[in-house]
Design an enzyme around this catalytic site. Structure first.
Site, PDB file in Angstrom:
ATOM      1  CG  HIS A  91      -2.050  -1.035   1.020  1.00 41.04           C
ATOM      2  ND1 HIS A  91      -3.065  -0.908   0.117  1.00 41.04           N
ATOM      3  CD2 HIS A  91      -2.233  -2.227   1.635  1.00 41.04           C
ATOM      4  CE1 HIS A  91      -3.847  -1.968   0.164  1.00 41.04           C
ATOM      5  NE2 HIS A  91      -3.368  -2.797   1.084  1.00 41.04           N
ATOM      6  CD  GLU A 121      -8.279   1.972  -9.146  1.00 42.43           C
ATOM      7  OE1 GLU A 121      -8.909   1.159  -9.813  1.00 42.43           O
ATOM      8  OE2 GLU A 121      -8.395   2.046  -7.911  1.00 42.43           O
TER       9      GLU A 121
END
Length: 189
Positions: A91, A121
């Site tokens: 992450h 995203e």
């Protein structure tokens, strides 16, 4: 604060101390308010606008386009295979990719354009007063710069190569798109 009559050094010092303490409290409140407003309008990771700010910007842009008879563009950029990259590298690497891609795209937008992070995203880009050719060229430029700019990882394990897919819709005067709501236009993009 005003002192009438003769000036007493102790009273002057006391009054100055009170005024300085009050100014310090006001500055702290002003800073806290500014930080709160920034937090309400921006994505904390990338520093880009958040979805709420972006939708407000889009509504204003569409109103201006309608009033002025100008064409504008709404683009949606989505990082390709981000989940697998995030799972592979972790992450913190994913966060680094998002911040770097956001920075690269923001730097290449024309004046007056807006970019926001609207999902994990996913980025929303609004470009006022543009043509189909300019929109296509901008999308291609953003796509190429993301592809050609490897992102170094925080742990030094090597750069990650990222690609992005970009869809766009044009809002033109005297067309059905001008009457569509913001969410419909985003879906079209």
């Amino acid at each position: 604060d005003v002192m009438c009559g003769g000036a007493d050094d102790r009273e002057l010092l006391m009054r100055l101390s009170i005024q300085m303490a009050q100014k310090k409290r006001c500055d702290a409140m002003r800073s806290q308010l500014a930080n709160g407003l920034k937090a309400a309008l921006t994505d904390p990771l990338t520093g880009l606008y958040n979805r709420r700010s972006a939708l407000n910007f889009l509504r204003q842009m569409l109103a201006r386009a309608n009033r002025d008879g100008r064409t504008c563009a709404i683009m949606v950029a989505d990082l390709d295979h981000f989940k697998s990259d995030n799972d592979t590298y972790g992450h913190s690497a994913g966060d680094r990719v998002l911040t770097r891609v956001a920075e690269e795209m923001r730097e290449r937008l024309p004046d007056g354009a807006m970019i926001a992070r609207v999902g994990g995203e996913e980025f929303l880009i609004a470009v006022p007063e543009t043509s189909p050719t300019q929109t296509r060229a901008l999308a291609d430029q953003l796509r190429r710069v993301v592809r050609d700019t490897p992102v170094p990882l925080p742990d030094g394990s090597g750069p990650v190569r990222v690609t992005v897919s970009i869809g766009a819709t044009l809002v033109t005067p005297n067309s059905d798109t001008l009457g569509a709501n913001v969410e419909q236009l985003i879906d079209q993009a």
